[in-house]
Design a protein around this motif. Structure first.
Motif, PDB file in Angstrom:
ATOM      1  N   LYS A 490      -0.524   0.559   8.053  1.00 44.14           N
ATOM      2  CA  LYS A 490      -0.676   1.567   7.882  1.00 44.14           C
ATOM      3  C   LYS A 490      -1.070   2.563   6.871  1.00 44.14           C
ATOM      4  O   LYS A 490      -1.120   4.265   6.512  1.00 44.14           O
ATOM      5  CB  LYS A 490       1.235   1.850   7.016  1.00 44.14           C
ATOM      6  CG  LYS A 490       2.510   1.113   7.744  1.00 44.14           C
ATOM      7  CD  LYS A 490       4.519   1.203   7.515  1.00 44.14           C
ATOM      8  CE  LYS A 490       4.855   1.184   8.811  1.00 44.14           C
ATOM      9  NZ  LYS A 490       6.300   1.182   7.231  1.00 44.14           N
ATOM     10  N   ALA A 491      -1.718   2.091   5.980  1.00 42.12           N
ATOM     11  CA  ALA A 491      -2.523   2.332   5.204  1.00 42.12           C
ATOM     12  C   ALA A 491      -3.748   2.761   6.343  1.00 42.12           C
ATOM     13  O   ALA A 491      -4.573   4.611   5.668  1.00 42.12           O
ATOM     14  CB  ALA A 491      -3.487   1.694   4.246  1.00 42.12           C
ATOM     15  N   ARG A 494      -1.907   6.063   7.333  1.00 40.86           N
ATOM     16  CA  ARG A 494      -2.090   7.149   5.948  1.00 40.86           C
ATOM     17  C   ARG A 494      -3.773   7.862   6.510  1.00 40.86           C
ATOM     18  O   ARG A 494      -3.745   9.870   6.221  1.00 40.86           O
ATOM     19  CB  ARG A 494      -1.650   6.413   5.167  1.00 40.86           C
ATOM     20  CG  ARG A 494      -1.206   7.412   3.621  1.00 40.86           C
ATOM     21  CD  ARG A 494      -0.917   8.436   4.463  1.00 40.86           C
ATOM     22  NE  ARG A 494      -0.870   9.439   3.051  1.00 40.86           N
ATOM     23  CZ  ARG A 494      -1.464  10.724   3.413  1.00 40.86           C
ATOM     24  NH1 ARG A 494      -2.412  10.913   4.586  1.00 40.86           N
ATOM     25  NH2 ARG A 494      -1.319  11.799   2.271  1.00 40.86           N
ATOM     26  N   ASP A 537      -0.324   1.991   2.301  1.00 43.53           N
ATOM     27  CA  ASP A 537       0.093   3.266   3.004  1.00 43.53           C
ATOM     28  C   ASP A 537       0.212   4.174   1.997  1.00 43.53           C
ATOM     29  O   ASP A 537      -0.057   5.225   1.295  1.00 43.53           O
ATOM     30  CB  ASP A 537       0.935   4.208   4.350  1.00 43.53           C
ATOM     31  CG  ASP A 537       2.621   3.448   4.287  1.00 43.53           C
ATOM     32  OD1 ASP A 537       2.283   2.251   3.776  1.00 43.53           O
ATOM     33  OD2 ASP A 537       3.488   3.806   4.709  1.00 43.53           O
TER      34      ASP A 537
END
Lengths: 818, 223
Positions: A490-491, A494, A537
């Motif tokens: 997710k990071a 992002r 994220d």
């Protein structure tokens, strides 16, 4: 009031930002540059390789692109790889010039030979310092020397003795006085007195006088012979010394001839060394064993360190480090001053005099990079006095000439050197931004001639599976190289979203590696603080928000002024001739959107739209262009059968700085239409977009900041659910809005309407039909456009009536002035 | 002239500054080594003034140049040399913290020699070497007897001047011309001899033959 009748539908939350799924597939390489190349710098990479490989001079490289896109790193990594393909460069040394001492000689040696030559010369000096005293102390030499001194000492003395004997024979005496020798006559074994002399008969006087004169002449001749004799004596001793020294020097230096005699310039240099050693062999007589040898054997004394032997020292200019890589050098100079580039000559103080010699020549970056590559930041080069000029001079002449700033300014008054120029063989790579490149191209006629290859780094790359994959790898490499926590999926997603926002395009990814590196480092800090095992994220978002909040003081002050009704912005209600326009303010590297109240007033006139910003010289040319375009739209869209009889004024209320750009032209047109139709505009909306003459809405820049700016103002007053932004449809691809906006849209608390035409905007803003012309060419009654046209016709009629009355002349002339 | 009873003295005899300059360094060395007081004399030879007033007399410098001379010019040169002599001696003596004094005298070298027969005085006659060859320290001694003190002195001076020592032994003093002939053939840098020998051979003869500084030592036991 939310429009329900409009054909224009608000954007869905999913359309407000690109979404990414991270690719799990591992890419083949961990190499940052290769990943970056695959992401879109391929043309630049090809250019760098081309410049590195082509052998012709002046195909030097200029890597241009925005800061942070990895120009330095990419250039360095490619050049390092290319350097491996190239052969190790030659060594260069400076040696003493025995003929012209102020012009040290540069000698090129095969790679690795410089250090060998240096050591060989040191050994030569040490050997001679031990051997020559022994040769001169030998009995054979001492005997020869003594007999020579005896011989020459006697020659001079004999002549003087002869004169003295002659004088004695003639009864004359030799007296020594402060003025020299005096010859006088003797009487009764004593020098004659003047009165005794005067009493002598004239014949005897004449005889004495003649004798004295003769002896004087002989003495003069004998004494004058002494210096000549001394000279012969000196030469004889020098010859003897040379003969003695020759044997020692020849055997010591023969090894150097064998090892280095095949190298150009070396035979001449070694011959000069040999000559000098023989001529100055006596200098070794003073060396002797070191008194302070301490625990070490005397034989290990390093005589070559003594100052009198500097003339035999070898100053290695390249390579400066004997353990240097065997590949061609890739050098970068962070402080490219003149002396750091071309080298310099140091001086030392001795007895108050400032002196120097060839051992004090210090290499510059050009020497270190010779035979390889030199990477420089053009901005730094240009800001250093004489550096750019020196660089070009060296490239043009293909020589590295050491010249100091003092010499350039004729400030140097002490002894200095003019070292042999060293042939230059460097491929230069300058790194800078585009503005500098184009400025140099425009104003420096030599620039394009000397830097023929440009590597233009893209700012962004189209988003695709491949580029996303590579981008992901770049992000991972950043964490690996900086020893950071790993990035969660997710990071990465992002960061990809942020890449689109940075690129100002949902379909593109920014290549500003520096930004991502900084963001990940900051997120890593947060993750470590939170004892997280990965960078999530949330960490990324917080890092971005924190970075923004550190820089957003101007934004906070602006919104505070709006909240406190210092800056008057309405976010509800309906007002005629008033609209919320959006602008972007940039402070440093931070930019934010700011809503501005834009108002328009109309009356009958001569068809002029007054841009108040322009009148007071606060409006830029692009803004004026936008106003002229909307004037044209009005003139060609309404009341086509009558002269344009409108006088209108448009102004950004409470704007005290400059305004430029045409992104408010649509808002200005809507305000004018509102003023003309006397239909109120819904203040829940803010509008951005430019228009063309046909009433089409065109894309603008900074869309995300503008939307977020109006959203933040509305949100601070509590979202009503009717507020929103009207934007050009063609800007949808640029959307990368912050989650807070997307969330509001998702729950229908905020709306974003993409429009293509003025009519669509009219319908949204005034909650009324814009109206189309029917077959008869008339707008449908009651529509906005019809109202506008009627108003314009009314203005035309007014003007016509005024022109018919006598008294109307004053009004007309007044109107002309308006 | 009075004897210096407390401290032995070293008398420097010079007829001009060139003479003095040739021995000042040696004098300082000797005075320091032997703890002697320096008594420096500049000899004003009246015969030279008489000769200078003869109409055809010319002065011939060490480099062989000749110039006219007269009593006044000679006096002027004498005064100038006296200044240089005193100044140079002063510098050398001060650098070695020596006792010294400077005197003018109308005596001639032979007269000064008599001082050597009294007390502990060593006389050092200045005479500039005409050539720059290093030469030797020549020790002249009479008979088979060899003075260890003079030997020591000659060795230390040879070491100081970085030359060698040559010994001349005179067996039969009446044949003085042979001695001088031998001395002439020896390239001398400095001659050392005892008083009685100098008296017999004549100091002027020795100086004109050796053409270098001469040390006359009176009492060997003090050296």
């Amino acid at each position: 009031m939310l429009i329900k009748t409009s054909k224009v539908k608000p954007l869905k939350a999913a359309e407000l930002c690109a979404t990414f799924k991270t690719i799990n597939k591992t890419v083949k390489t961990d190499h940052m540059t290769q990943s970056m190349c695959m992401m879109g710098h391929s043309e630049a990479v090809d250019a760098i390789k081309f410049s590195a490989r082509i052998k012709h001079p002046n195909f030097n490289l200029f890597a241009l692109g925005q800061t942070g896109c990895g120009r330095h790193r990419t250039v360095m990594e490619i050049l390092r790889v290319e350097a491996q393909r190239q052969s190790e460069p030659s060594d260069w040394v400076y040696v003493h010039n025995f003929e012209t001492p102020h012009k040290p000689i540069a000698i090129q040696l095969p790679a690795g030979q410089a250090i060998r030559l240096k050591k060989a010369m040191q050994n030569l000096v040490d050997d001679l310092a031990n051997e020559i005293p022994a040769l001169f102390q030998a009995d054979a030499y001492q005997n020869d020397r003594r007999s020579m001194e005896q011989e020459y000492g006697q020659i001079g003395d004999d002549a003087v003795s002869f004169v003295i004997e002659k004088a004695k024979e003639k009864g004359l005496a030799l007296l020594r006085t402060p003025m020299g020798f005096i010859i006088t006559a003797m009487k009764d074994d004593q020098p004659i007195k003047p009165h005794e002399f005067s009493e002598l008969p004239d014949a005897e006087k004449e005889l004495i006088e003649a004798d004295i004169k003769a002896v004087q002449e002989h003495l003069e001749i004998a004494l004058k012979q002494i210096p000549e004799n001394e000279k012969n004596h000196r030469r004889a001793i020098e010859k003897l010394n040379s003969e003695v020294a020759l044997g020692g020097v020849e055997s010591a230096i023969s090894d150097l001839f064998k090892k280095f005699g095949h190298i150009p310039k070396m035979p001449e240099y070694l011959a000069a060394v040999k000559r000098d050693l023989i001529e100055n062999a006596e200098q070794f007589l003073n060396s002797g064993p070191a008194v302070h040898a301490g625990a070490f054997p005397v034989a290990t004394t390093k005589h070559y360190k003594e100052p009198q032997y500097y003339v035999y020292a070898v100053n290695i200019i390249h390579p400066s480090d004997a353990t240097a890589s065997k590949a061609a050098p890739v050098i970068t100079e962070d402080l490219p001053t003149l002396s750091n580039l071309v080298g310099h000559v140091e001086h030392f103080s001795e007895m108050g005099a400032i002196l120097t010699d060839h051992t004090m020549i210090r290499p510059g970056a050009l020497h270190r990079a010779n035979g390889g590559f030199l990477v420089l930041d053009i901005r730094k080069v240009l800001t250093e006095p004489f550096a750019w000029d020196a660089l070009k001079r060296c490239i043009k002449s293909q020589n590295i000439s050491i010249i100091s700033a003092q010499d350039r300014l004729s400030l140097s008054s002490t002894i200095s050197l003019e070292p042999d120029p060293i042939p230059l063989n460097i491929r230069f790579a300058l790194v800078g931004d585009r503005r500098l490149y184009y400025l140099l191209a425009a104003f420096d006629p030599e620039f394009l001639e000397l830097f023929k290859v440009q590597a233009d780094f893209d700012d962004s790359v189209f988003s695709s599976d491949e580029t996303i994959q590579n981008f992901t790898q770049v992000l991972k490499n950043i964490t690996t190289e900086n020893n950071l926590l790993p990035l969660s999926k997710k990071a990465i997603s992002r960061l990809l979203v942020e890449a689109t926002r940075l690129a100002d395009d949902a379909e593109k990814l920014s290549l500003n590696v520096q930004f991502f590196s900084d963001t990940i480092c900051e997120a890593n800090f947060l993750a470590v603080e939170n004892k997280s095992k990965t960078i999530t994220d949330a960490h990324i978002s917080t890092a971005i928000e924190q970075a923004e909040s550190r820089a957003n003081r101007p934004q906070r002050l602006t919104y505070e002024a709006i909240d406190r009704d210092t800056l008057l912005i309405e976010t509800s209600g309906d007002v005629v001739g008033q609209i919320n326009a959006l602008s972007v303010l940039k402070v440093g590297d931070f930019q934010f959107g700011r809503p501005s109240r834009l108002t328009a007033r109309v009356r009958a006139g001569k068809g002029k739209v007054v841009d108040i910003e322009r009148e007071v010289e606060l409006g830029g040319p692009l803004h004026s262009k936008g106003v002229l375009i909307l004037s044209s739209y009005l003139a060609t869209h309404f009341a086509l059968d009558v002269p344009m009889s409108l006088w209108a004024s448009i102004v950004f209320e409470q704007s005290y700085g400059g305004v430029d750009g045409d992104s408010a032209s649509a808002a200005e047109l809507f305000a004018l239409i509102s003023a003309l139709s006397e239909c109120a505009i819904d203040q829940s909306f803010a509008v951005t977009g430019s228009i063309n003459q046909f009433g089409k809405i065109q894309p603008i820049g900074g869309i995300n900041e503008k939307i977020e700016g109006f959203f933040d103002v509305c949100a601070s007053r509590a979202l009503t659910g009717t507020q929103g932004v009207i934007m050009p449809k063609s800007n949808i691809k640029n959307l990368a809005l912050r989650p807070r906006v997307i969330e509001a849209v998702k729950i229908k608390k905020f709306h974003i309407f993409p429009i293509e035409t003025v009519d669509e905007g009219i319908e949204l803003l005034m909650n009324a039909k814009p109206g189309m012309r029917d077959k008869a060419g008339q707008f449908q009654t009651g529509t906005i456009n019809h109202k506008v046209e009627m108003r314009l016709l009314k203005f035309a009629d007014q003007i016509k009536k005024y022109q018919k009355t006598d008294t109307s002349n004053d009004i007309v002339s007044e109107m002309k002035n308006v | 002239m009075s004897d210096e009873k407390e401290q032995g003295q070293l008398i420097i005899s010079a007829q001009c500054f060139a003479d003095a300059n040739s021995v000042i360094e040696i004098a300082a060395f000797l005075a320091k080594t032997l703890e002697l007081r320096i008594k420096a004399y500049l000899l004003k030879d009246q015969n030279a003034f008489d000769a200078a007033d003869l109409p055809f007399t010319r002065a011939i410098s060490l480099s062989g140049g000749s110039s006219g001379i007269g009593g006044q010019a000679l006096q002027k040169a004498y005064n100038r040399d006296a200044q240089f002599y005193e100044k140079t001696l002063s510098r050398a003596a001060q650098s070695k913290a020596l006792n010294w004094s400077f005197h003018h005298t109308d005596d001639i070298p032979e007269t000064l020699l008599t001082l050597s027969s009294k007390g502990k005085s060593i006389i050092l006659y200045g005479f500039p070497k005409l050539n720059k060859s290093r030469g030797n320290v020549v020790l002249i001694e009479e008979g088979t007897h060899s003075s260890p003190q003079l030997n020591e002195l000659s060795k230390s001076l040879a070491h100081k001047l970085q030359v060698q020592t040559v010994f001349l032994k005179i067996e039969n003093i009446p044949y003085s011309t042979d001695v001088l002939e031998q001395l002439h053939k020896t390239n001398s840098a400095l001659v050392i001899m005892p008083y009685n020998l100098a008296k017999k051979l004549g100091i002027n003869n020795i100086l004109n033959t050796a053409r270098c500084p001469v040390i006359v030592s009176p009492h060997l036991a003090h050296v």
